[in-house]
Design a protein around this motif. Structure first.
Motif, PDB file in Angstrom:
ATOM      1  N   ASP A  16       0.833  -1.194   0.000  1.00 40.64           N
ATOM      2  CA  ASP A  16       0.000   0.000   0.000  1.00 40.64           C
ATOM      3  C   ASP A  16       0.873   1.251   0.000  1.00 40.64           C
ATOM      4  OD1 ASP A  16      -1.620   2.103   1.975  1.00 40.64           O
ATOM      5  OD2 ASP A  16      -2.868   1.078   0.481  1.00 40.64           O
ATOM      6  N   ILE A  17       0.651   2.146  -0.949  1.00 39.01           N
ATOM      7  CA  ILE A  17       1.493   3.331  -1.093  1.00 39.01           C
ATOM      8  C   ILE A  17       1.383   4.254   0.115  1.00 39.01           C
ATOM      9  CG2 ILE A  17      -0.263   4.603  -2.384  1.00 39.01           C
ATOM     10  CD1 ILE A  17       2.055   5.837  -4.005  1.00 39.01           C
ATOM     11  N   PHE A  18       0.202   4.318   0.728  1.00 37.08           N
ATOM     12  CA  PHE A  18       0.010   5.192   1.883  1.00 37.08           C
ATOM     13  C   PHE A  18       0.750   4.658   3.110  1.00 37.08           C
ATOM     14  CE2 PHE A  18      -3.754   5.731  -0.844  1.00 37.08           C
ATOM     15  CZ  PHE A  18      -3.562   7.064  -1.182  1.00 37.08           C
ATOM     16  N   LEU A  19       0.628   3.354   3.348  1.00 37.97           N
ATOM     17  CA  LEU A  19       1.375   2.755   4.460  1.00 37.97           C
ATOM     18  C   LEU A  19       2.878   2.836   4.231  1.00 37.97           C
ATOM     19  CD1 LEU A  19      -0.732  -0.418   5.332  1.00 37.97           C
ATOM     20  CD2 LEU A  19      -0.457   1.663   6.688  1.00 37.97           C
ATOM     21  N   ASN A  20       3.303   2.619   2.984  1.00 36.09           N
ATOM     22  CA  ASN A  20       4.728   2.719   2.669  1.00 36.09           C
ATOM     23  C   ASN A  20       5.258   4.113   2.975  1.00 36.09           C
ATOM     24  OD1 ASN A  20       4.864   0.093   1.857  1.00 36.09           O
ATOM     25  ND2 ASN A  20       4.854   0.525  -0.330  1.00 36.09           N
ATOM     26  N   ASN A  21       4.500   5.147   2.644  1.00 35.92           N
ATOM     27  CA  ASN A  21       4.936   6.513   2.923  1.00 35.92           C
ATOM     28  C   ASN A  21       4.967   6.808   4.425  1.00 35.92           C
ATOM     29  OD1 ASN A  21       5.683   7.761   0.472  1.00 35.92           O
ATOM     30  ND2 ASN A  21       3.544   7.844  -0.141  1.00 35.92           N
ATOM     31  N   ILE A  22       4.010   6.253   5.168  1.00 35.60           N
ATOM     32  CA  ILE A  22       4.015   6.435   6.624  1.00 35.60           C
ATOM     33  C   ILE A  22       5.243   5.765   7.231  1.00 35.60           C
ATOM     34  CG2 ILE A  22       2.850   5.773   8.766  1.00 35.60           C
ATOM     35  CD1 ILE A  22       0.186   6.186   7.237  1.00 35.60           C
ATOM     36  N   TYR A  23       5.503   4.510   6.842  1.00 36.50           N
ATOM     37  CA  TYR A  23       6.672   3.796   7.359  1.00 36.50           C
ATOM     38  C   TYR A  23       7.964   4.520   6.987  1.00 36.50           C
ATOM     39  CZ  TYR A  23       3.401  -0.090   8.002  1.00 36.50           C
ATOM     40  OH  TYR A  23       2.347  -0.871   8.375  1.00 36.50           O
ATOM     41  N   ALA A  24       8.052   4.941   5.730  1.00 32.71           N
ATOM     42  CA  ALA A  24       9.260   5.622   5.273  1.00 32.71           C
ATOM     43  C   ALA A  24       9.468   6.940   6.017  1.00 32.71           C
ATOM     44  CB  ALA A  24       9.182   5.863   3.768  1.00 32.71           C
ATOM     45  N   GLY A  25       8.387   7.666   6.273  1.00 30.48           N
ATOM     46  CA  GLY A  25       8.491   8.916   7.017  1.00 30.48           C
ATOM     47  C   GLY A  25       8.957   8.694   8.442  1.00 30.48           C
ATOM     48  N   MET A  26       8.426   7.655   9.100  1.00 24.01           N
ATOM     49  CA  MET A  26       8.848   7.355  10.466  1.00 24.01           C
ATOM     50  C   MET A  26      10.317   6.945  10.506  1.00 24.01           C
ATOM     51  SD  MET A  26       5.436   5.539  12.161  1.00 24.01           S
ATOM     52  CE  MET A  26       5.996   3.951  11.705  1.00 24.01           C
ATOM     53  N   LEU A  27      10.739   6.133   9.534  1.00 26.89           N
ATOM     54  CA  LEU A  27      12.140   5.726   9.474  1.00 26.89           C
ATOM     55  C   LEU A  27      13.059   6.911   9.183  1.00 26.89           C
ATOM     56  CD1 LEU A  27      11.862   2.334   7.568  1.00 26.89           C
ATOM     57  CD2 LEU A  27      12.658   2.678   9.906  1.00 26.89           C
ATOM     58  N   GLU A  28      12.583   7.836   8.364  1.00 27.29           N
ATOM     59  CA  GLU A  28      13.385   9.005   8.035  1.00 27.29           C
ATOM     60  C   GLU A  28      13.595   9.883   9.268  1.00 27.29           C
ATOM     61  OE1 GLU A  28      13.176  12.642   4.809  1.00 27.29           O
ATOM     62  OE2 GLU A  28      12.210  10.729   4.343  1.00 27.29           O
ATOM     63  N   ILE A  29      12.548  10.102  10.044  1.00 32.43           N
ATOM     64  CA  ILE A  29      12.676  10.896  11.275  1.00 32.43           C
ATOM     65  C   ILE A  29      13.622  10.194  12.246  1.00 32.43           C
ATOM     66  CG2 ILE A  29      11.421  11.691  13.318  1.00 32.43           C
ATOM     67  CD1 ILE A  29       8.996  12.169  11.428  1.00 32.43           C
ATOM     68  N   ALA A  30      13.474   8.886  12.396  1.00 27.19           N
ATOM     69  CA  ALA A  30      14.363   8.137  13.288  1.00 27.19           C
ATOM     70  C   ALA A  30      15.813   8.225  12.814  1.00 27.19           C
ATOM     71  CB  ALA A  30      13.917   6.679  13.363  1.00 27.19           C
ATOM     72  N   SER A  31      16.012   8.175  11.517  1.00 22.68           N
ATOM     73  CA  SER A  31      17.360   8.264  10.964  1.00 22.68           C
ATOM     74  C   SER A  31      17.991   9.617  11.255  1.00 22.68           C
ATOM     75  CB  SER A  31      17.316   8.008   9.459  1.00 22.68           C
ATOM     76  OG  SER A  31      18.591   8.127   8.899  1.00 22.68           O
ATOM     77  N   TYR A  32      17.205  10.689  11.105  1.00 24.79           N
ATOM     78  CA  TYR A  32      17.714  12.029  11.434  1.00 24.79           C
ATOM     79  C   TYR A  32      18.136  12.105  12.902  1.00 24.79           C
ATOM     80  CZ  TYR A  32      16.012  14.063   7.034  1.00 24.79           C
ATOM     81  OH  TYR A  32      15.802  14.371   5.725  1.00 24.79           O
ATOM     82  N   VAL A  33      17.283  11.597  13.787  1.00 28.38           N
ATOM     83  CA  VAL A  33      17.572  11.662  15.221  1.00 28.38           C
ATOM     84  C   VAL A  33      18.837  10.870  15.547  1.00 28.38           C
ATOM     85  CG1 VAL A  33      16.725  10.994  17.504  1.00 28.38           C
ATOM     86  CG2 VAL A  33      15.174  12.083  15.875  1.00 28.38           C
ATOM     87  N   VAL A  34      18.955   9.667  15.005  1.00 29.40           N
ATOM     88  CA  VAL A  34      20.130   8.833  15.274  1.00 29.40           C
ATOM     89  C   VAL A  34      21.399   9.505  14.755  1.00 29.40           C
ATOM     90  CG1 VAL A  34      21.260   6.653  14.664  1.00 29.40           C
ATOM     91  CG2 VAL A  34      18.876   6.657  15.392  1.00 29.40           C
ATOM     92  N   CYS A  35      21.347  10.058  13.549  1.00 30.66           N
ATOM     93  CA  CYS A  35      22.546  10.689  12.974  1.00 30.66           C
ATOM     94  C   CYS A  35      22.953  11.935  13.752  1.00 30.66           C
ATOM     95  CB  CYS A  35      22.315  11.030  11.507  1.00 30.66           C
ATOM     96  SG  CYS A  35      22.380   9.584  10.449  1.00 30.66           S
ATOM     97  N   VAL A  36      21.986  12.734  14.155  1.00 32.41           N
ATOM     98  CA  VAL A  36      22.305  13.939  14.925  1.00 32.41           C
ATOM     99  C   VAL A  36      22.911  13.562  16.278  1.00 32.41           C
ATOM    100  CG1 VAL A  36      21.276  15.903  16.128  1.00 32.41           C
ATOM    101  CG2 VAL A  36      20.664  15.445  13.760  1.00 32.41           C
TER     102      VAL A  36
END
Length: 198
Positions: A16-36
């Motif tokens: 599902d494209i909507f679920l994929n975008n939600i998952y990807a957005g959550m992973l992206e935020i987590a990635s920013y936090v971890v890298c910072v």
């Protein structure tokens, strides 16, 4: 190019494209936090290399798995998972690159250098939709290009000097000393003393 290519190509993922975008957005935020949070401990250069190279490898694995999936749901899911890993890692590299770029250049040219780097990055983001369009002809080609470019970028980032814990450079002379590999801290103190009293 890789960041926008992977983000814009989210519709090509299975599920599902909507679920994929939600998952990807959550992973992206987590990635920013971890890298910072880890940038000061791991170092900018090493973390940039890890995120870019890891993103490229994950995208290449996703491409290979999807090429051989042939309707197997477990392989299709594994391909989507590796695509998500690639997207989150390239997002992390996006968070690192602006800090790292600002620290690689002295104050007198920093804004011009960051602007030039951002302009070059926009060339890559303009190219990404055209690369995505290649999947109409060869389905595996876009992610292969994005993965290869990410790996090359990650390996090339090893050529930079790490700026973690180093004083910010103010003049061209300080930048020349830093990039030549000489001890910067003592010379910076001398230059600052001369600048202050003369």
């Amino acid at each position: 190019m890789v960041y926008y290519g992977v983000s814009l190509n989210a519709g090509a993922l299975a599920g599902d494209i909507f679920l994929n975008n939600i998952y990807a957005g959550m992973l992206e935020i987590a990635s920013y936090v971890v890298c910072v949070c880890t940038m000061d401990f791991i170092g900018r250069r090493l973390l940039l290399t890890i995120t870019l190279t890891g993103a490229g490898v994950a995208l290449l694995i996703s491409t290979i798995v999807n090429a051989f999936a042939d309707g197997d749901e477990s392989l299709i899911t594994m391909g989507v998972v590796f695509a998500f890993i690639g997207r989150s890692l390239v997002s992390g590299s996006y968070a690192i690159i602006y800090n790292f770029t600002g620290e690689l250049f002295p104050t007198v040219i920093r804004s011009n250098a960051i602007g030039f780097g951002a302009m070059c990055a926009r060339i890559g983001s303009v190219l990404s939709p055209f690369i995505i369009g290649l999947q109409d002809y060869v389905s595996w080609l876009p992610n292969t290009i994005f993965g290869a470019v990410a790996v090359i970028g990650g390996l090339l980032s090893l050529t930079f000097r790490d700026t973690t814990g180093k004083p910010m450079m103010e003049t061209i002379e300080e930048a020349e000393l830093f990039h030549s590999g000489k001890d910067l801290s003592r010379r910076v103190a001398i230059l600052n003393f001369i600048r202050q009293y003369y």
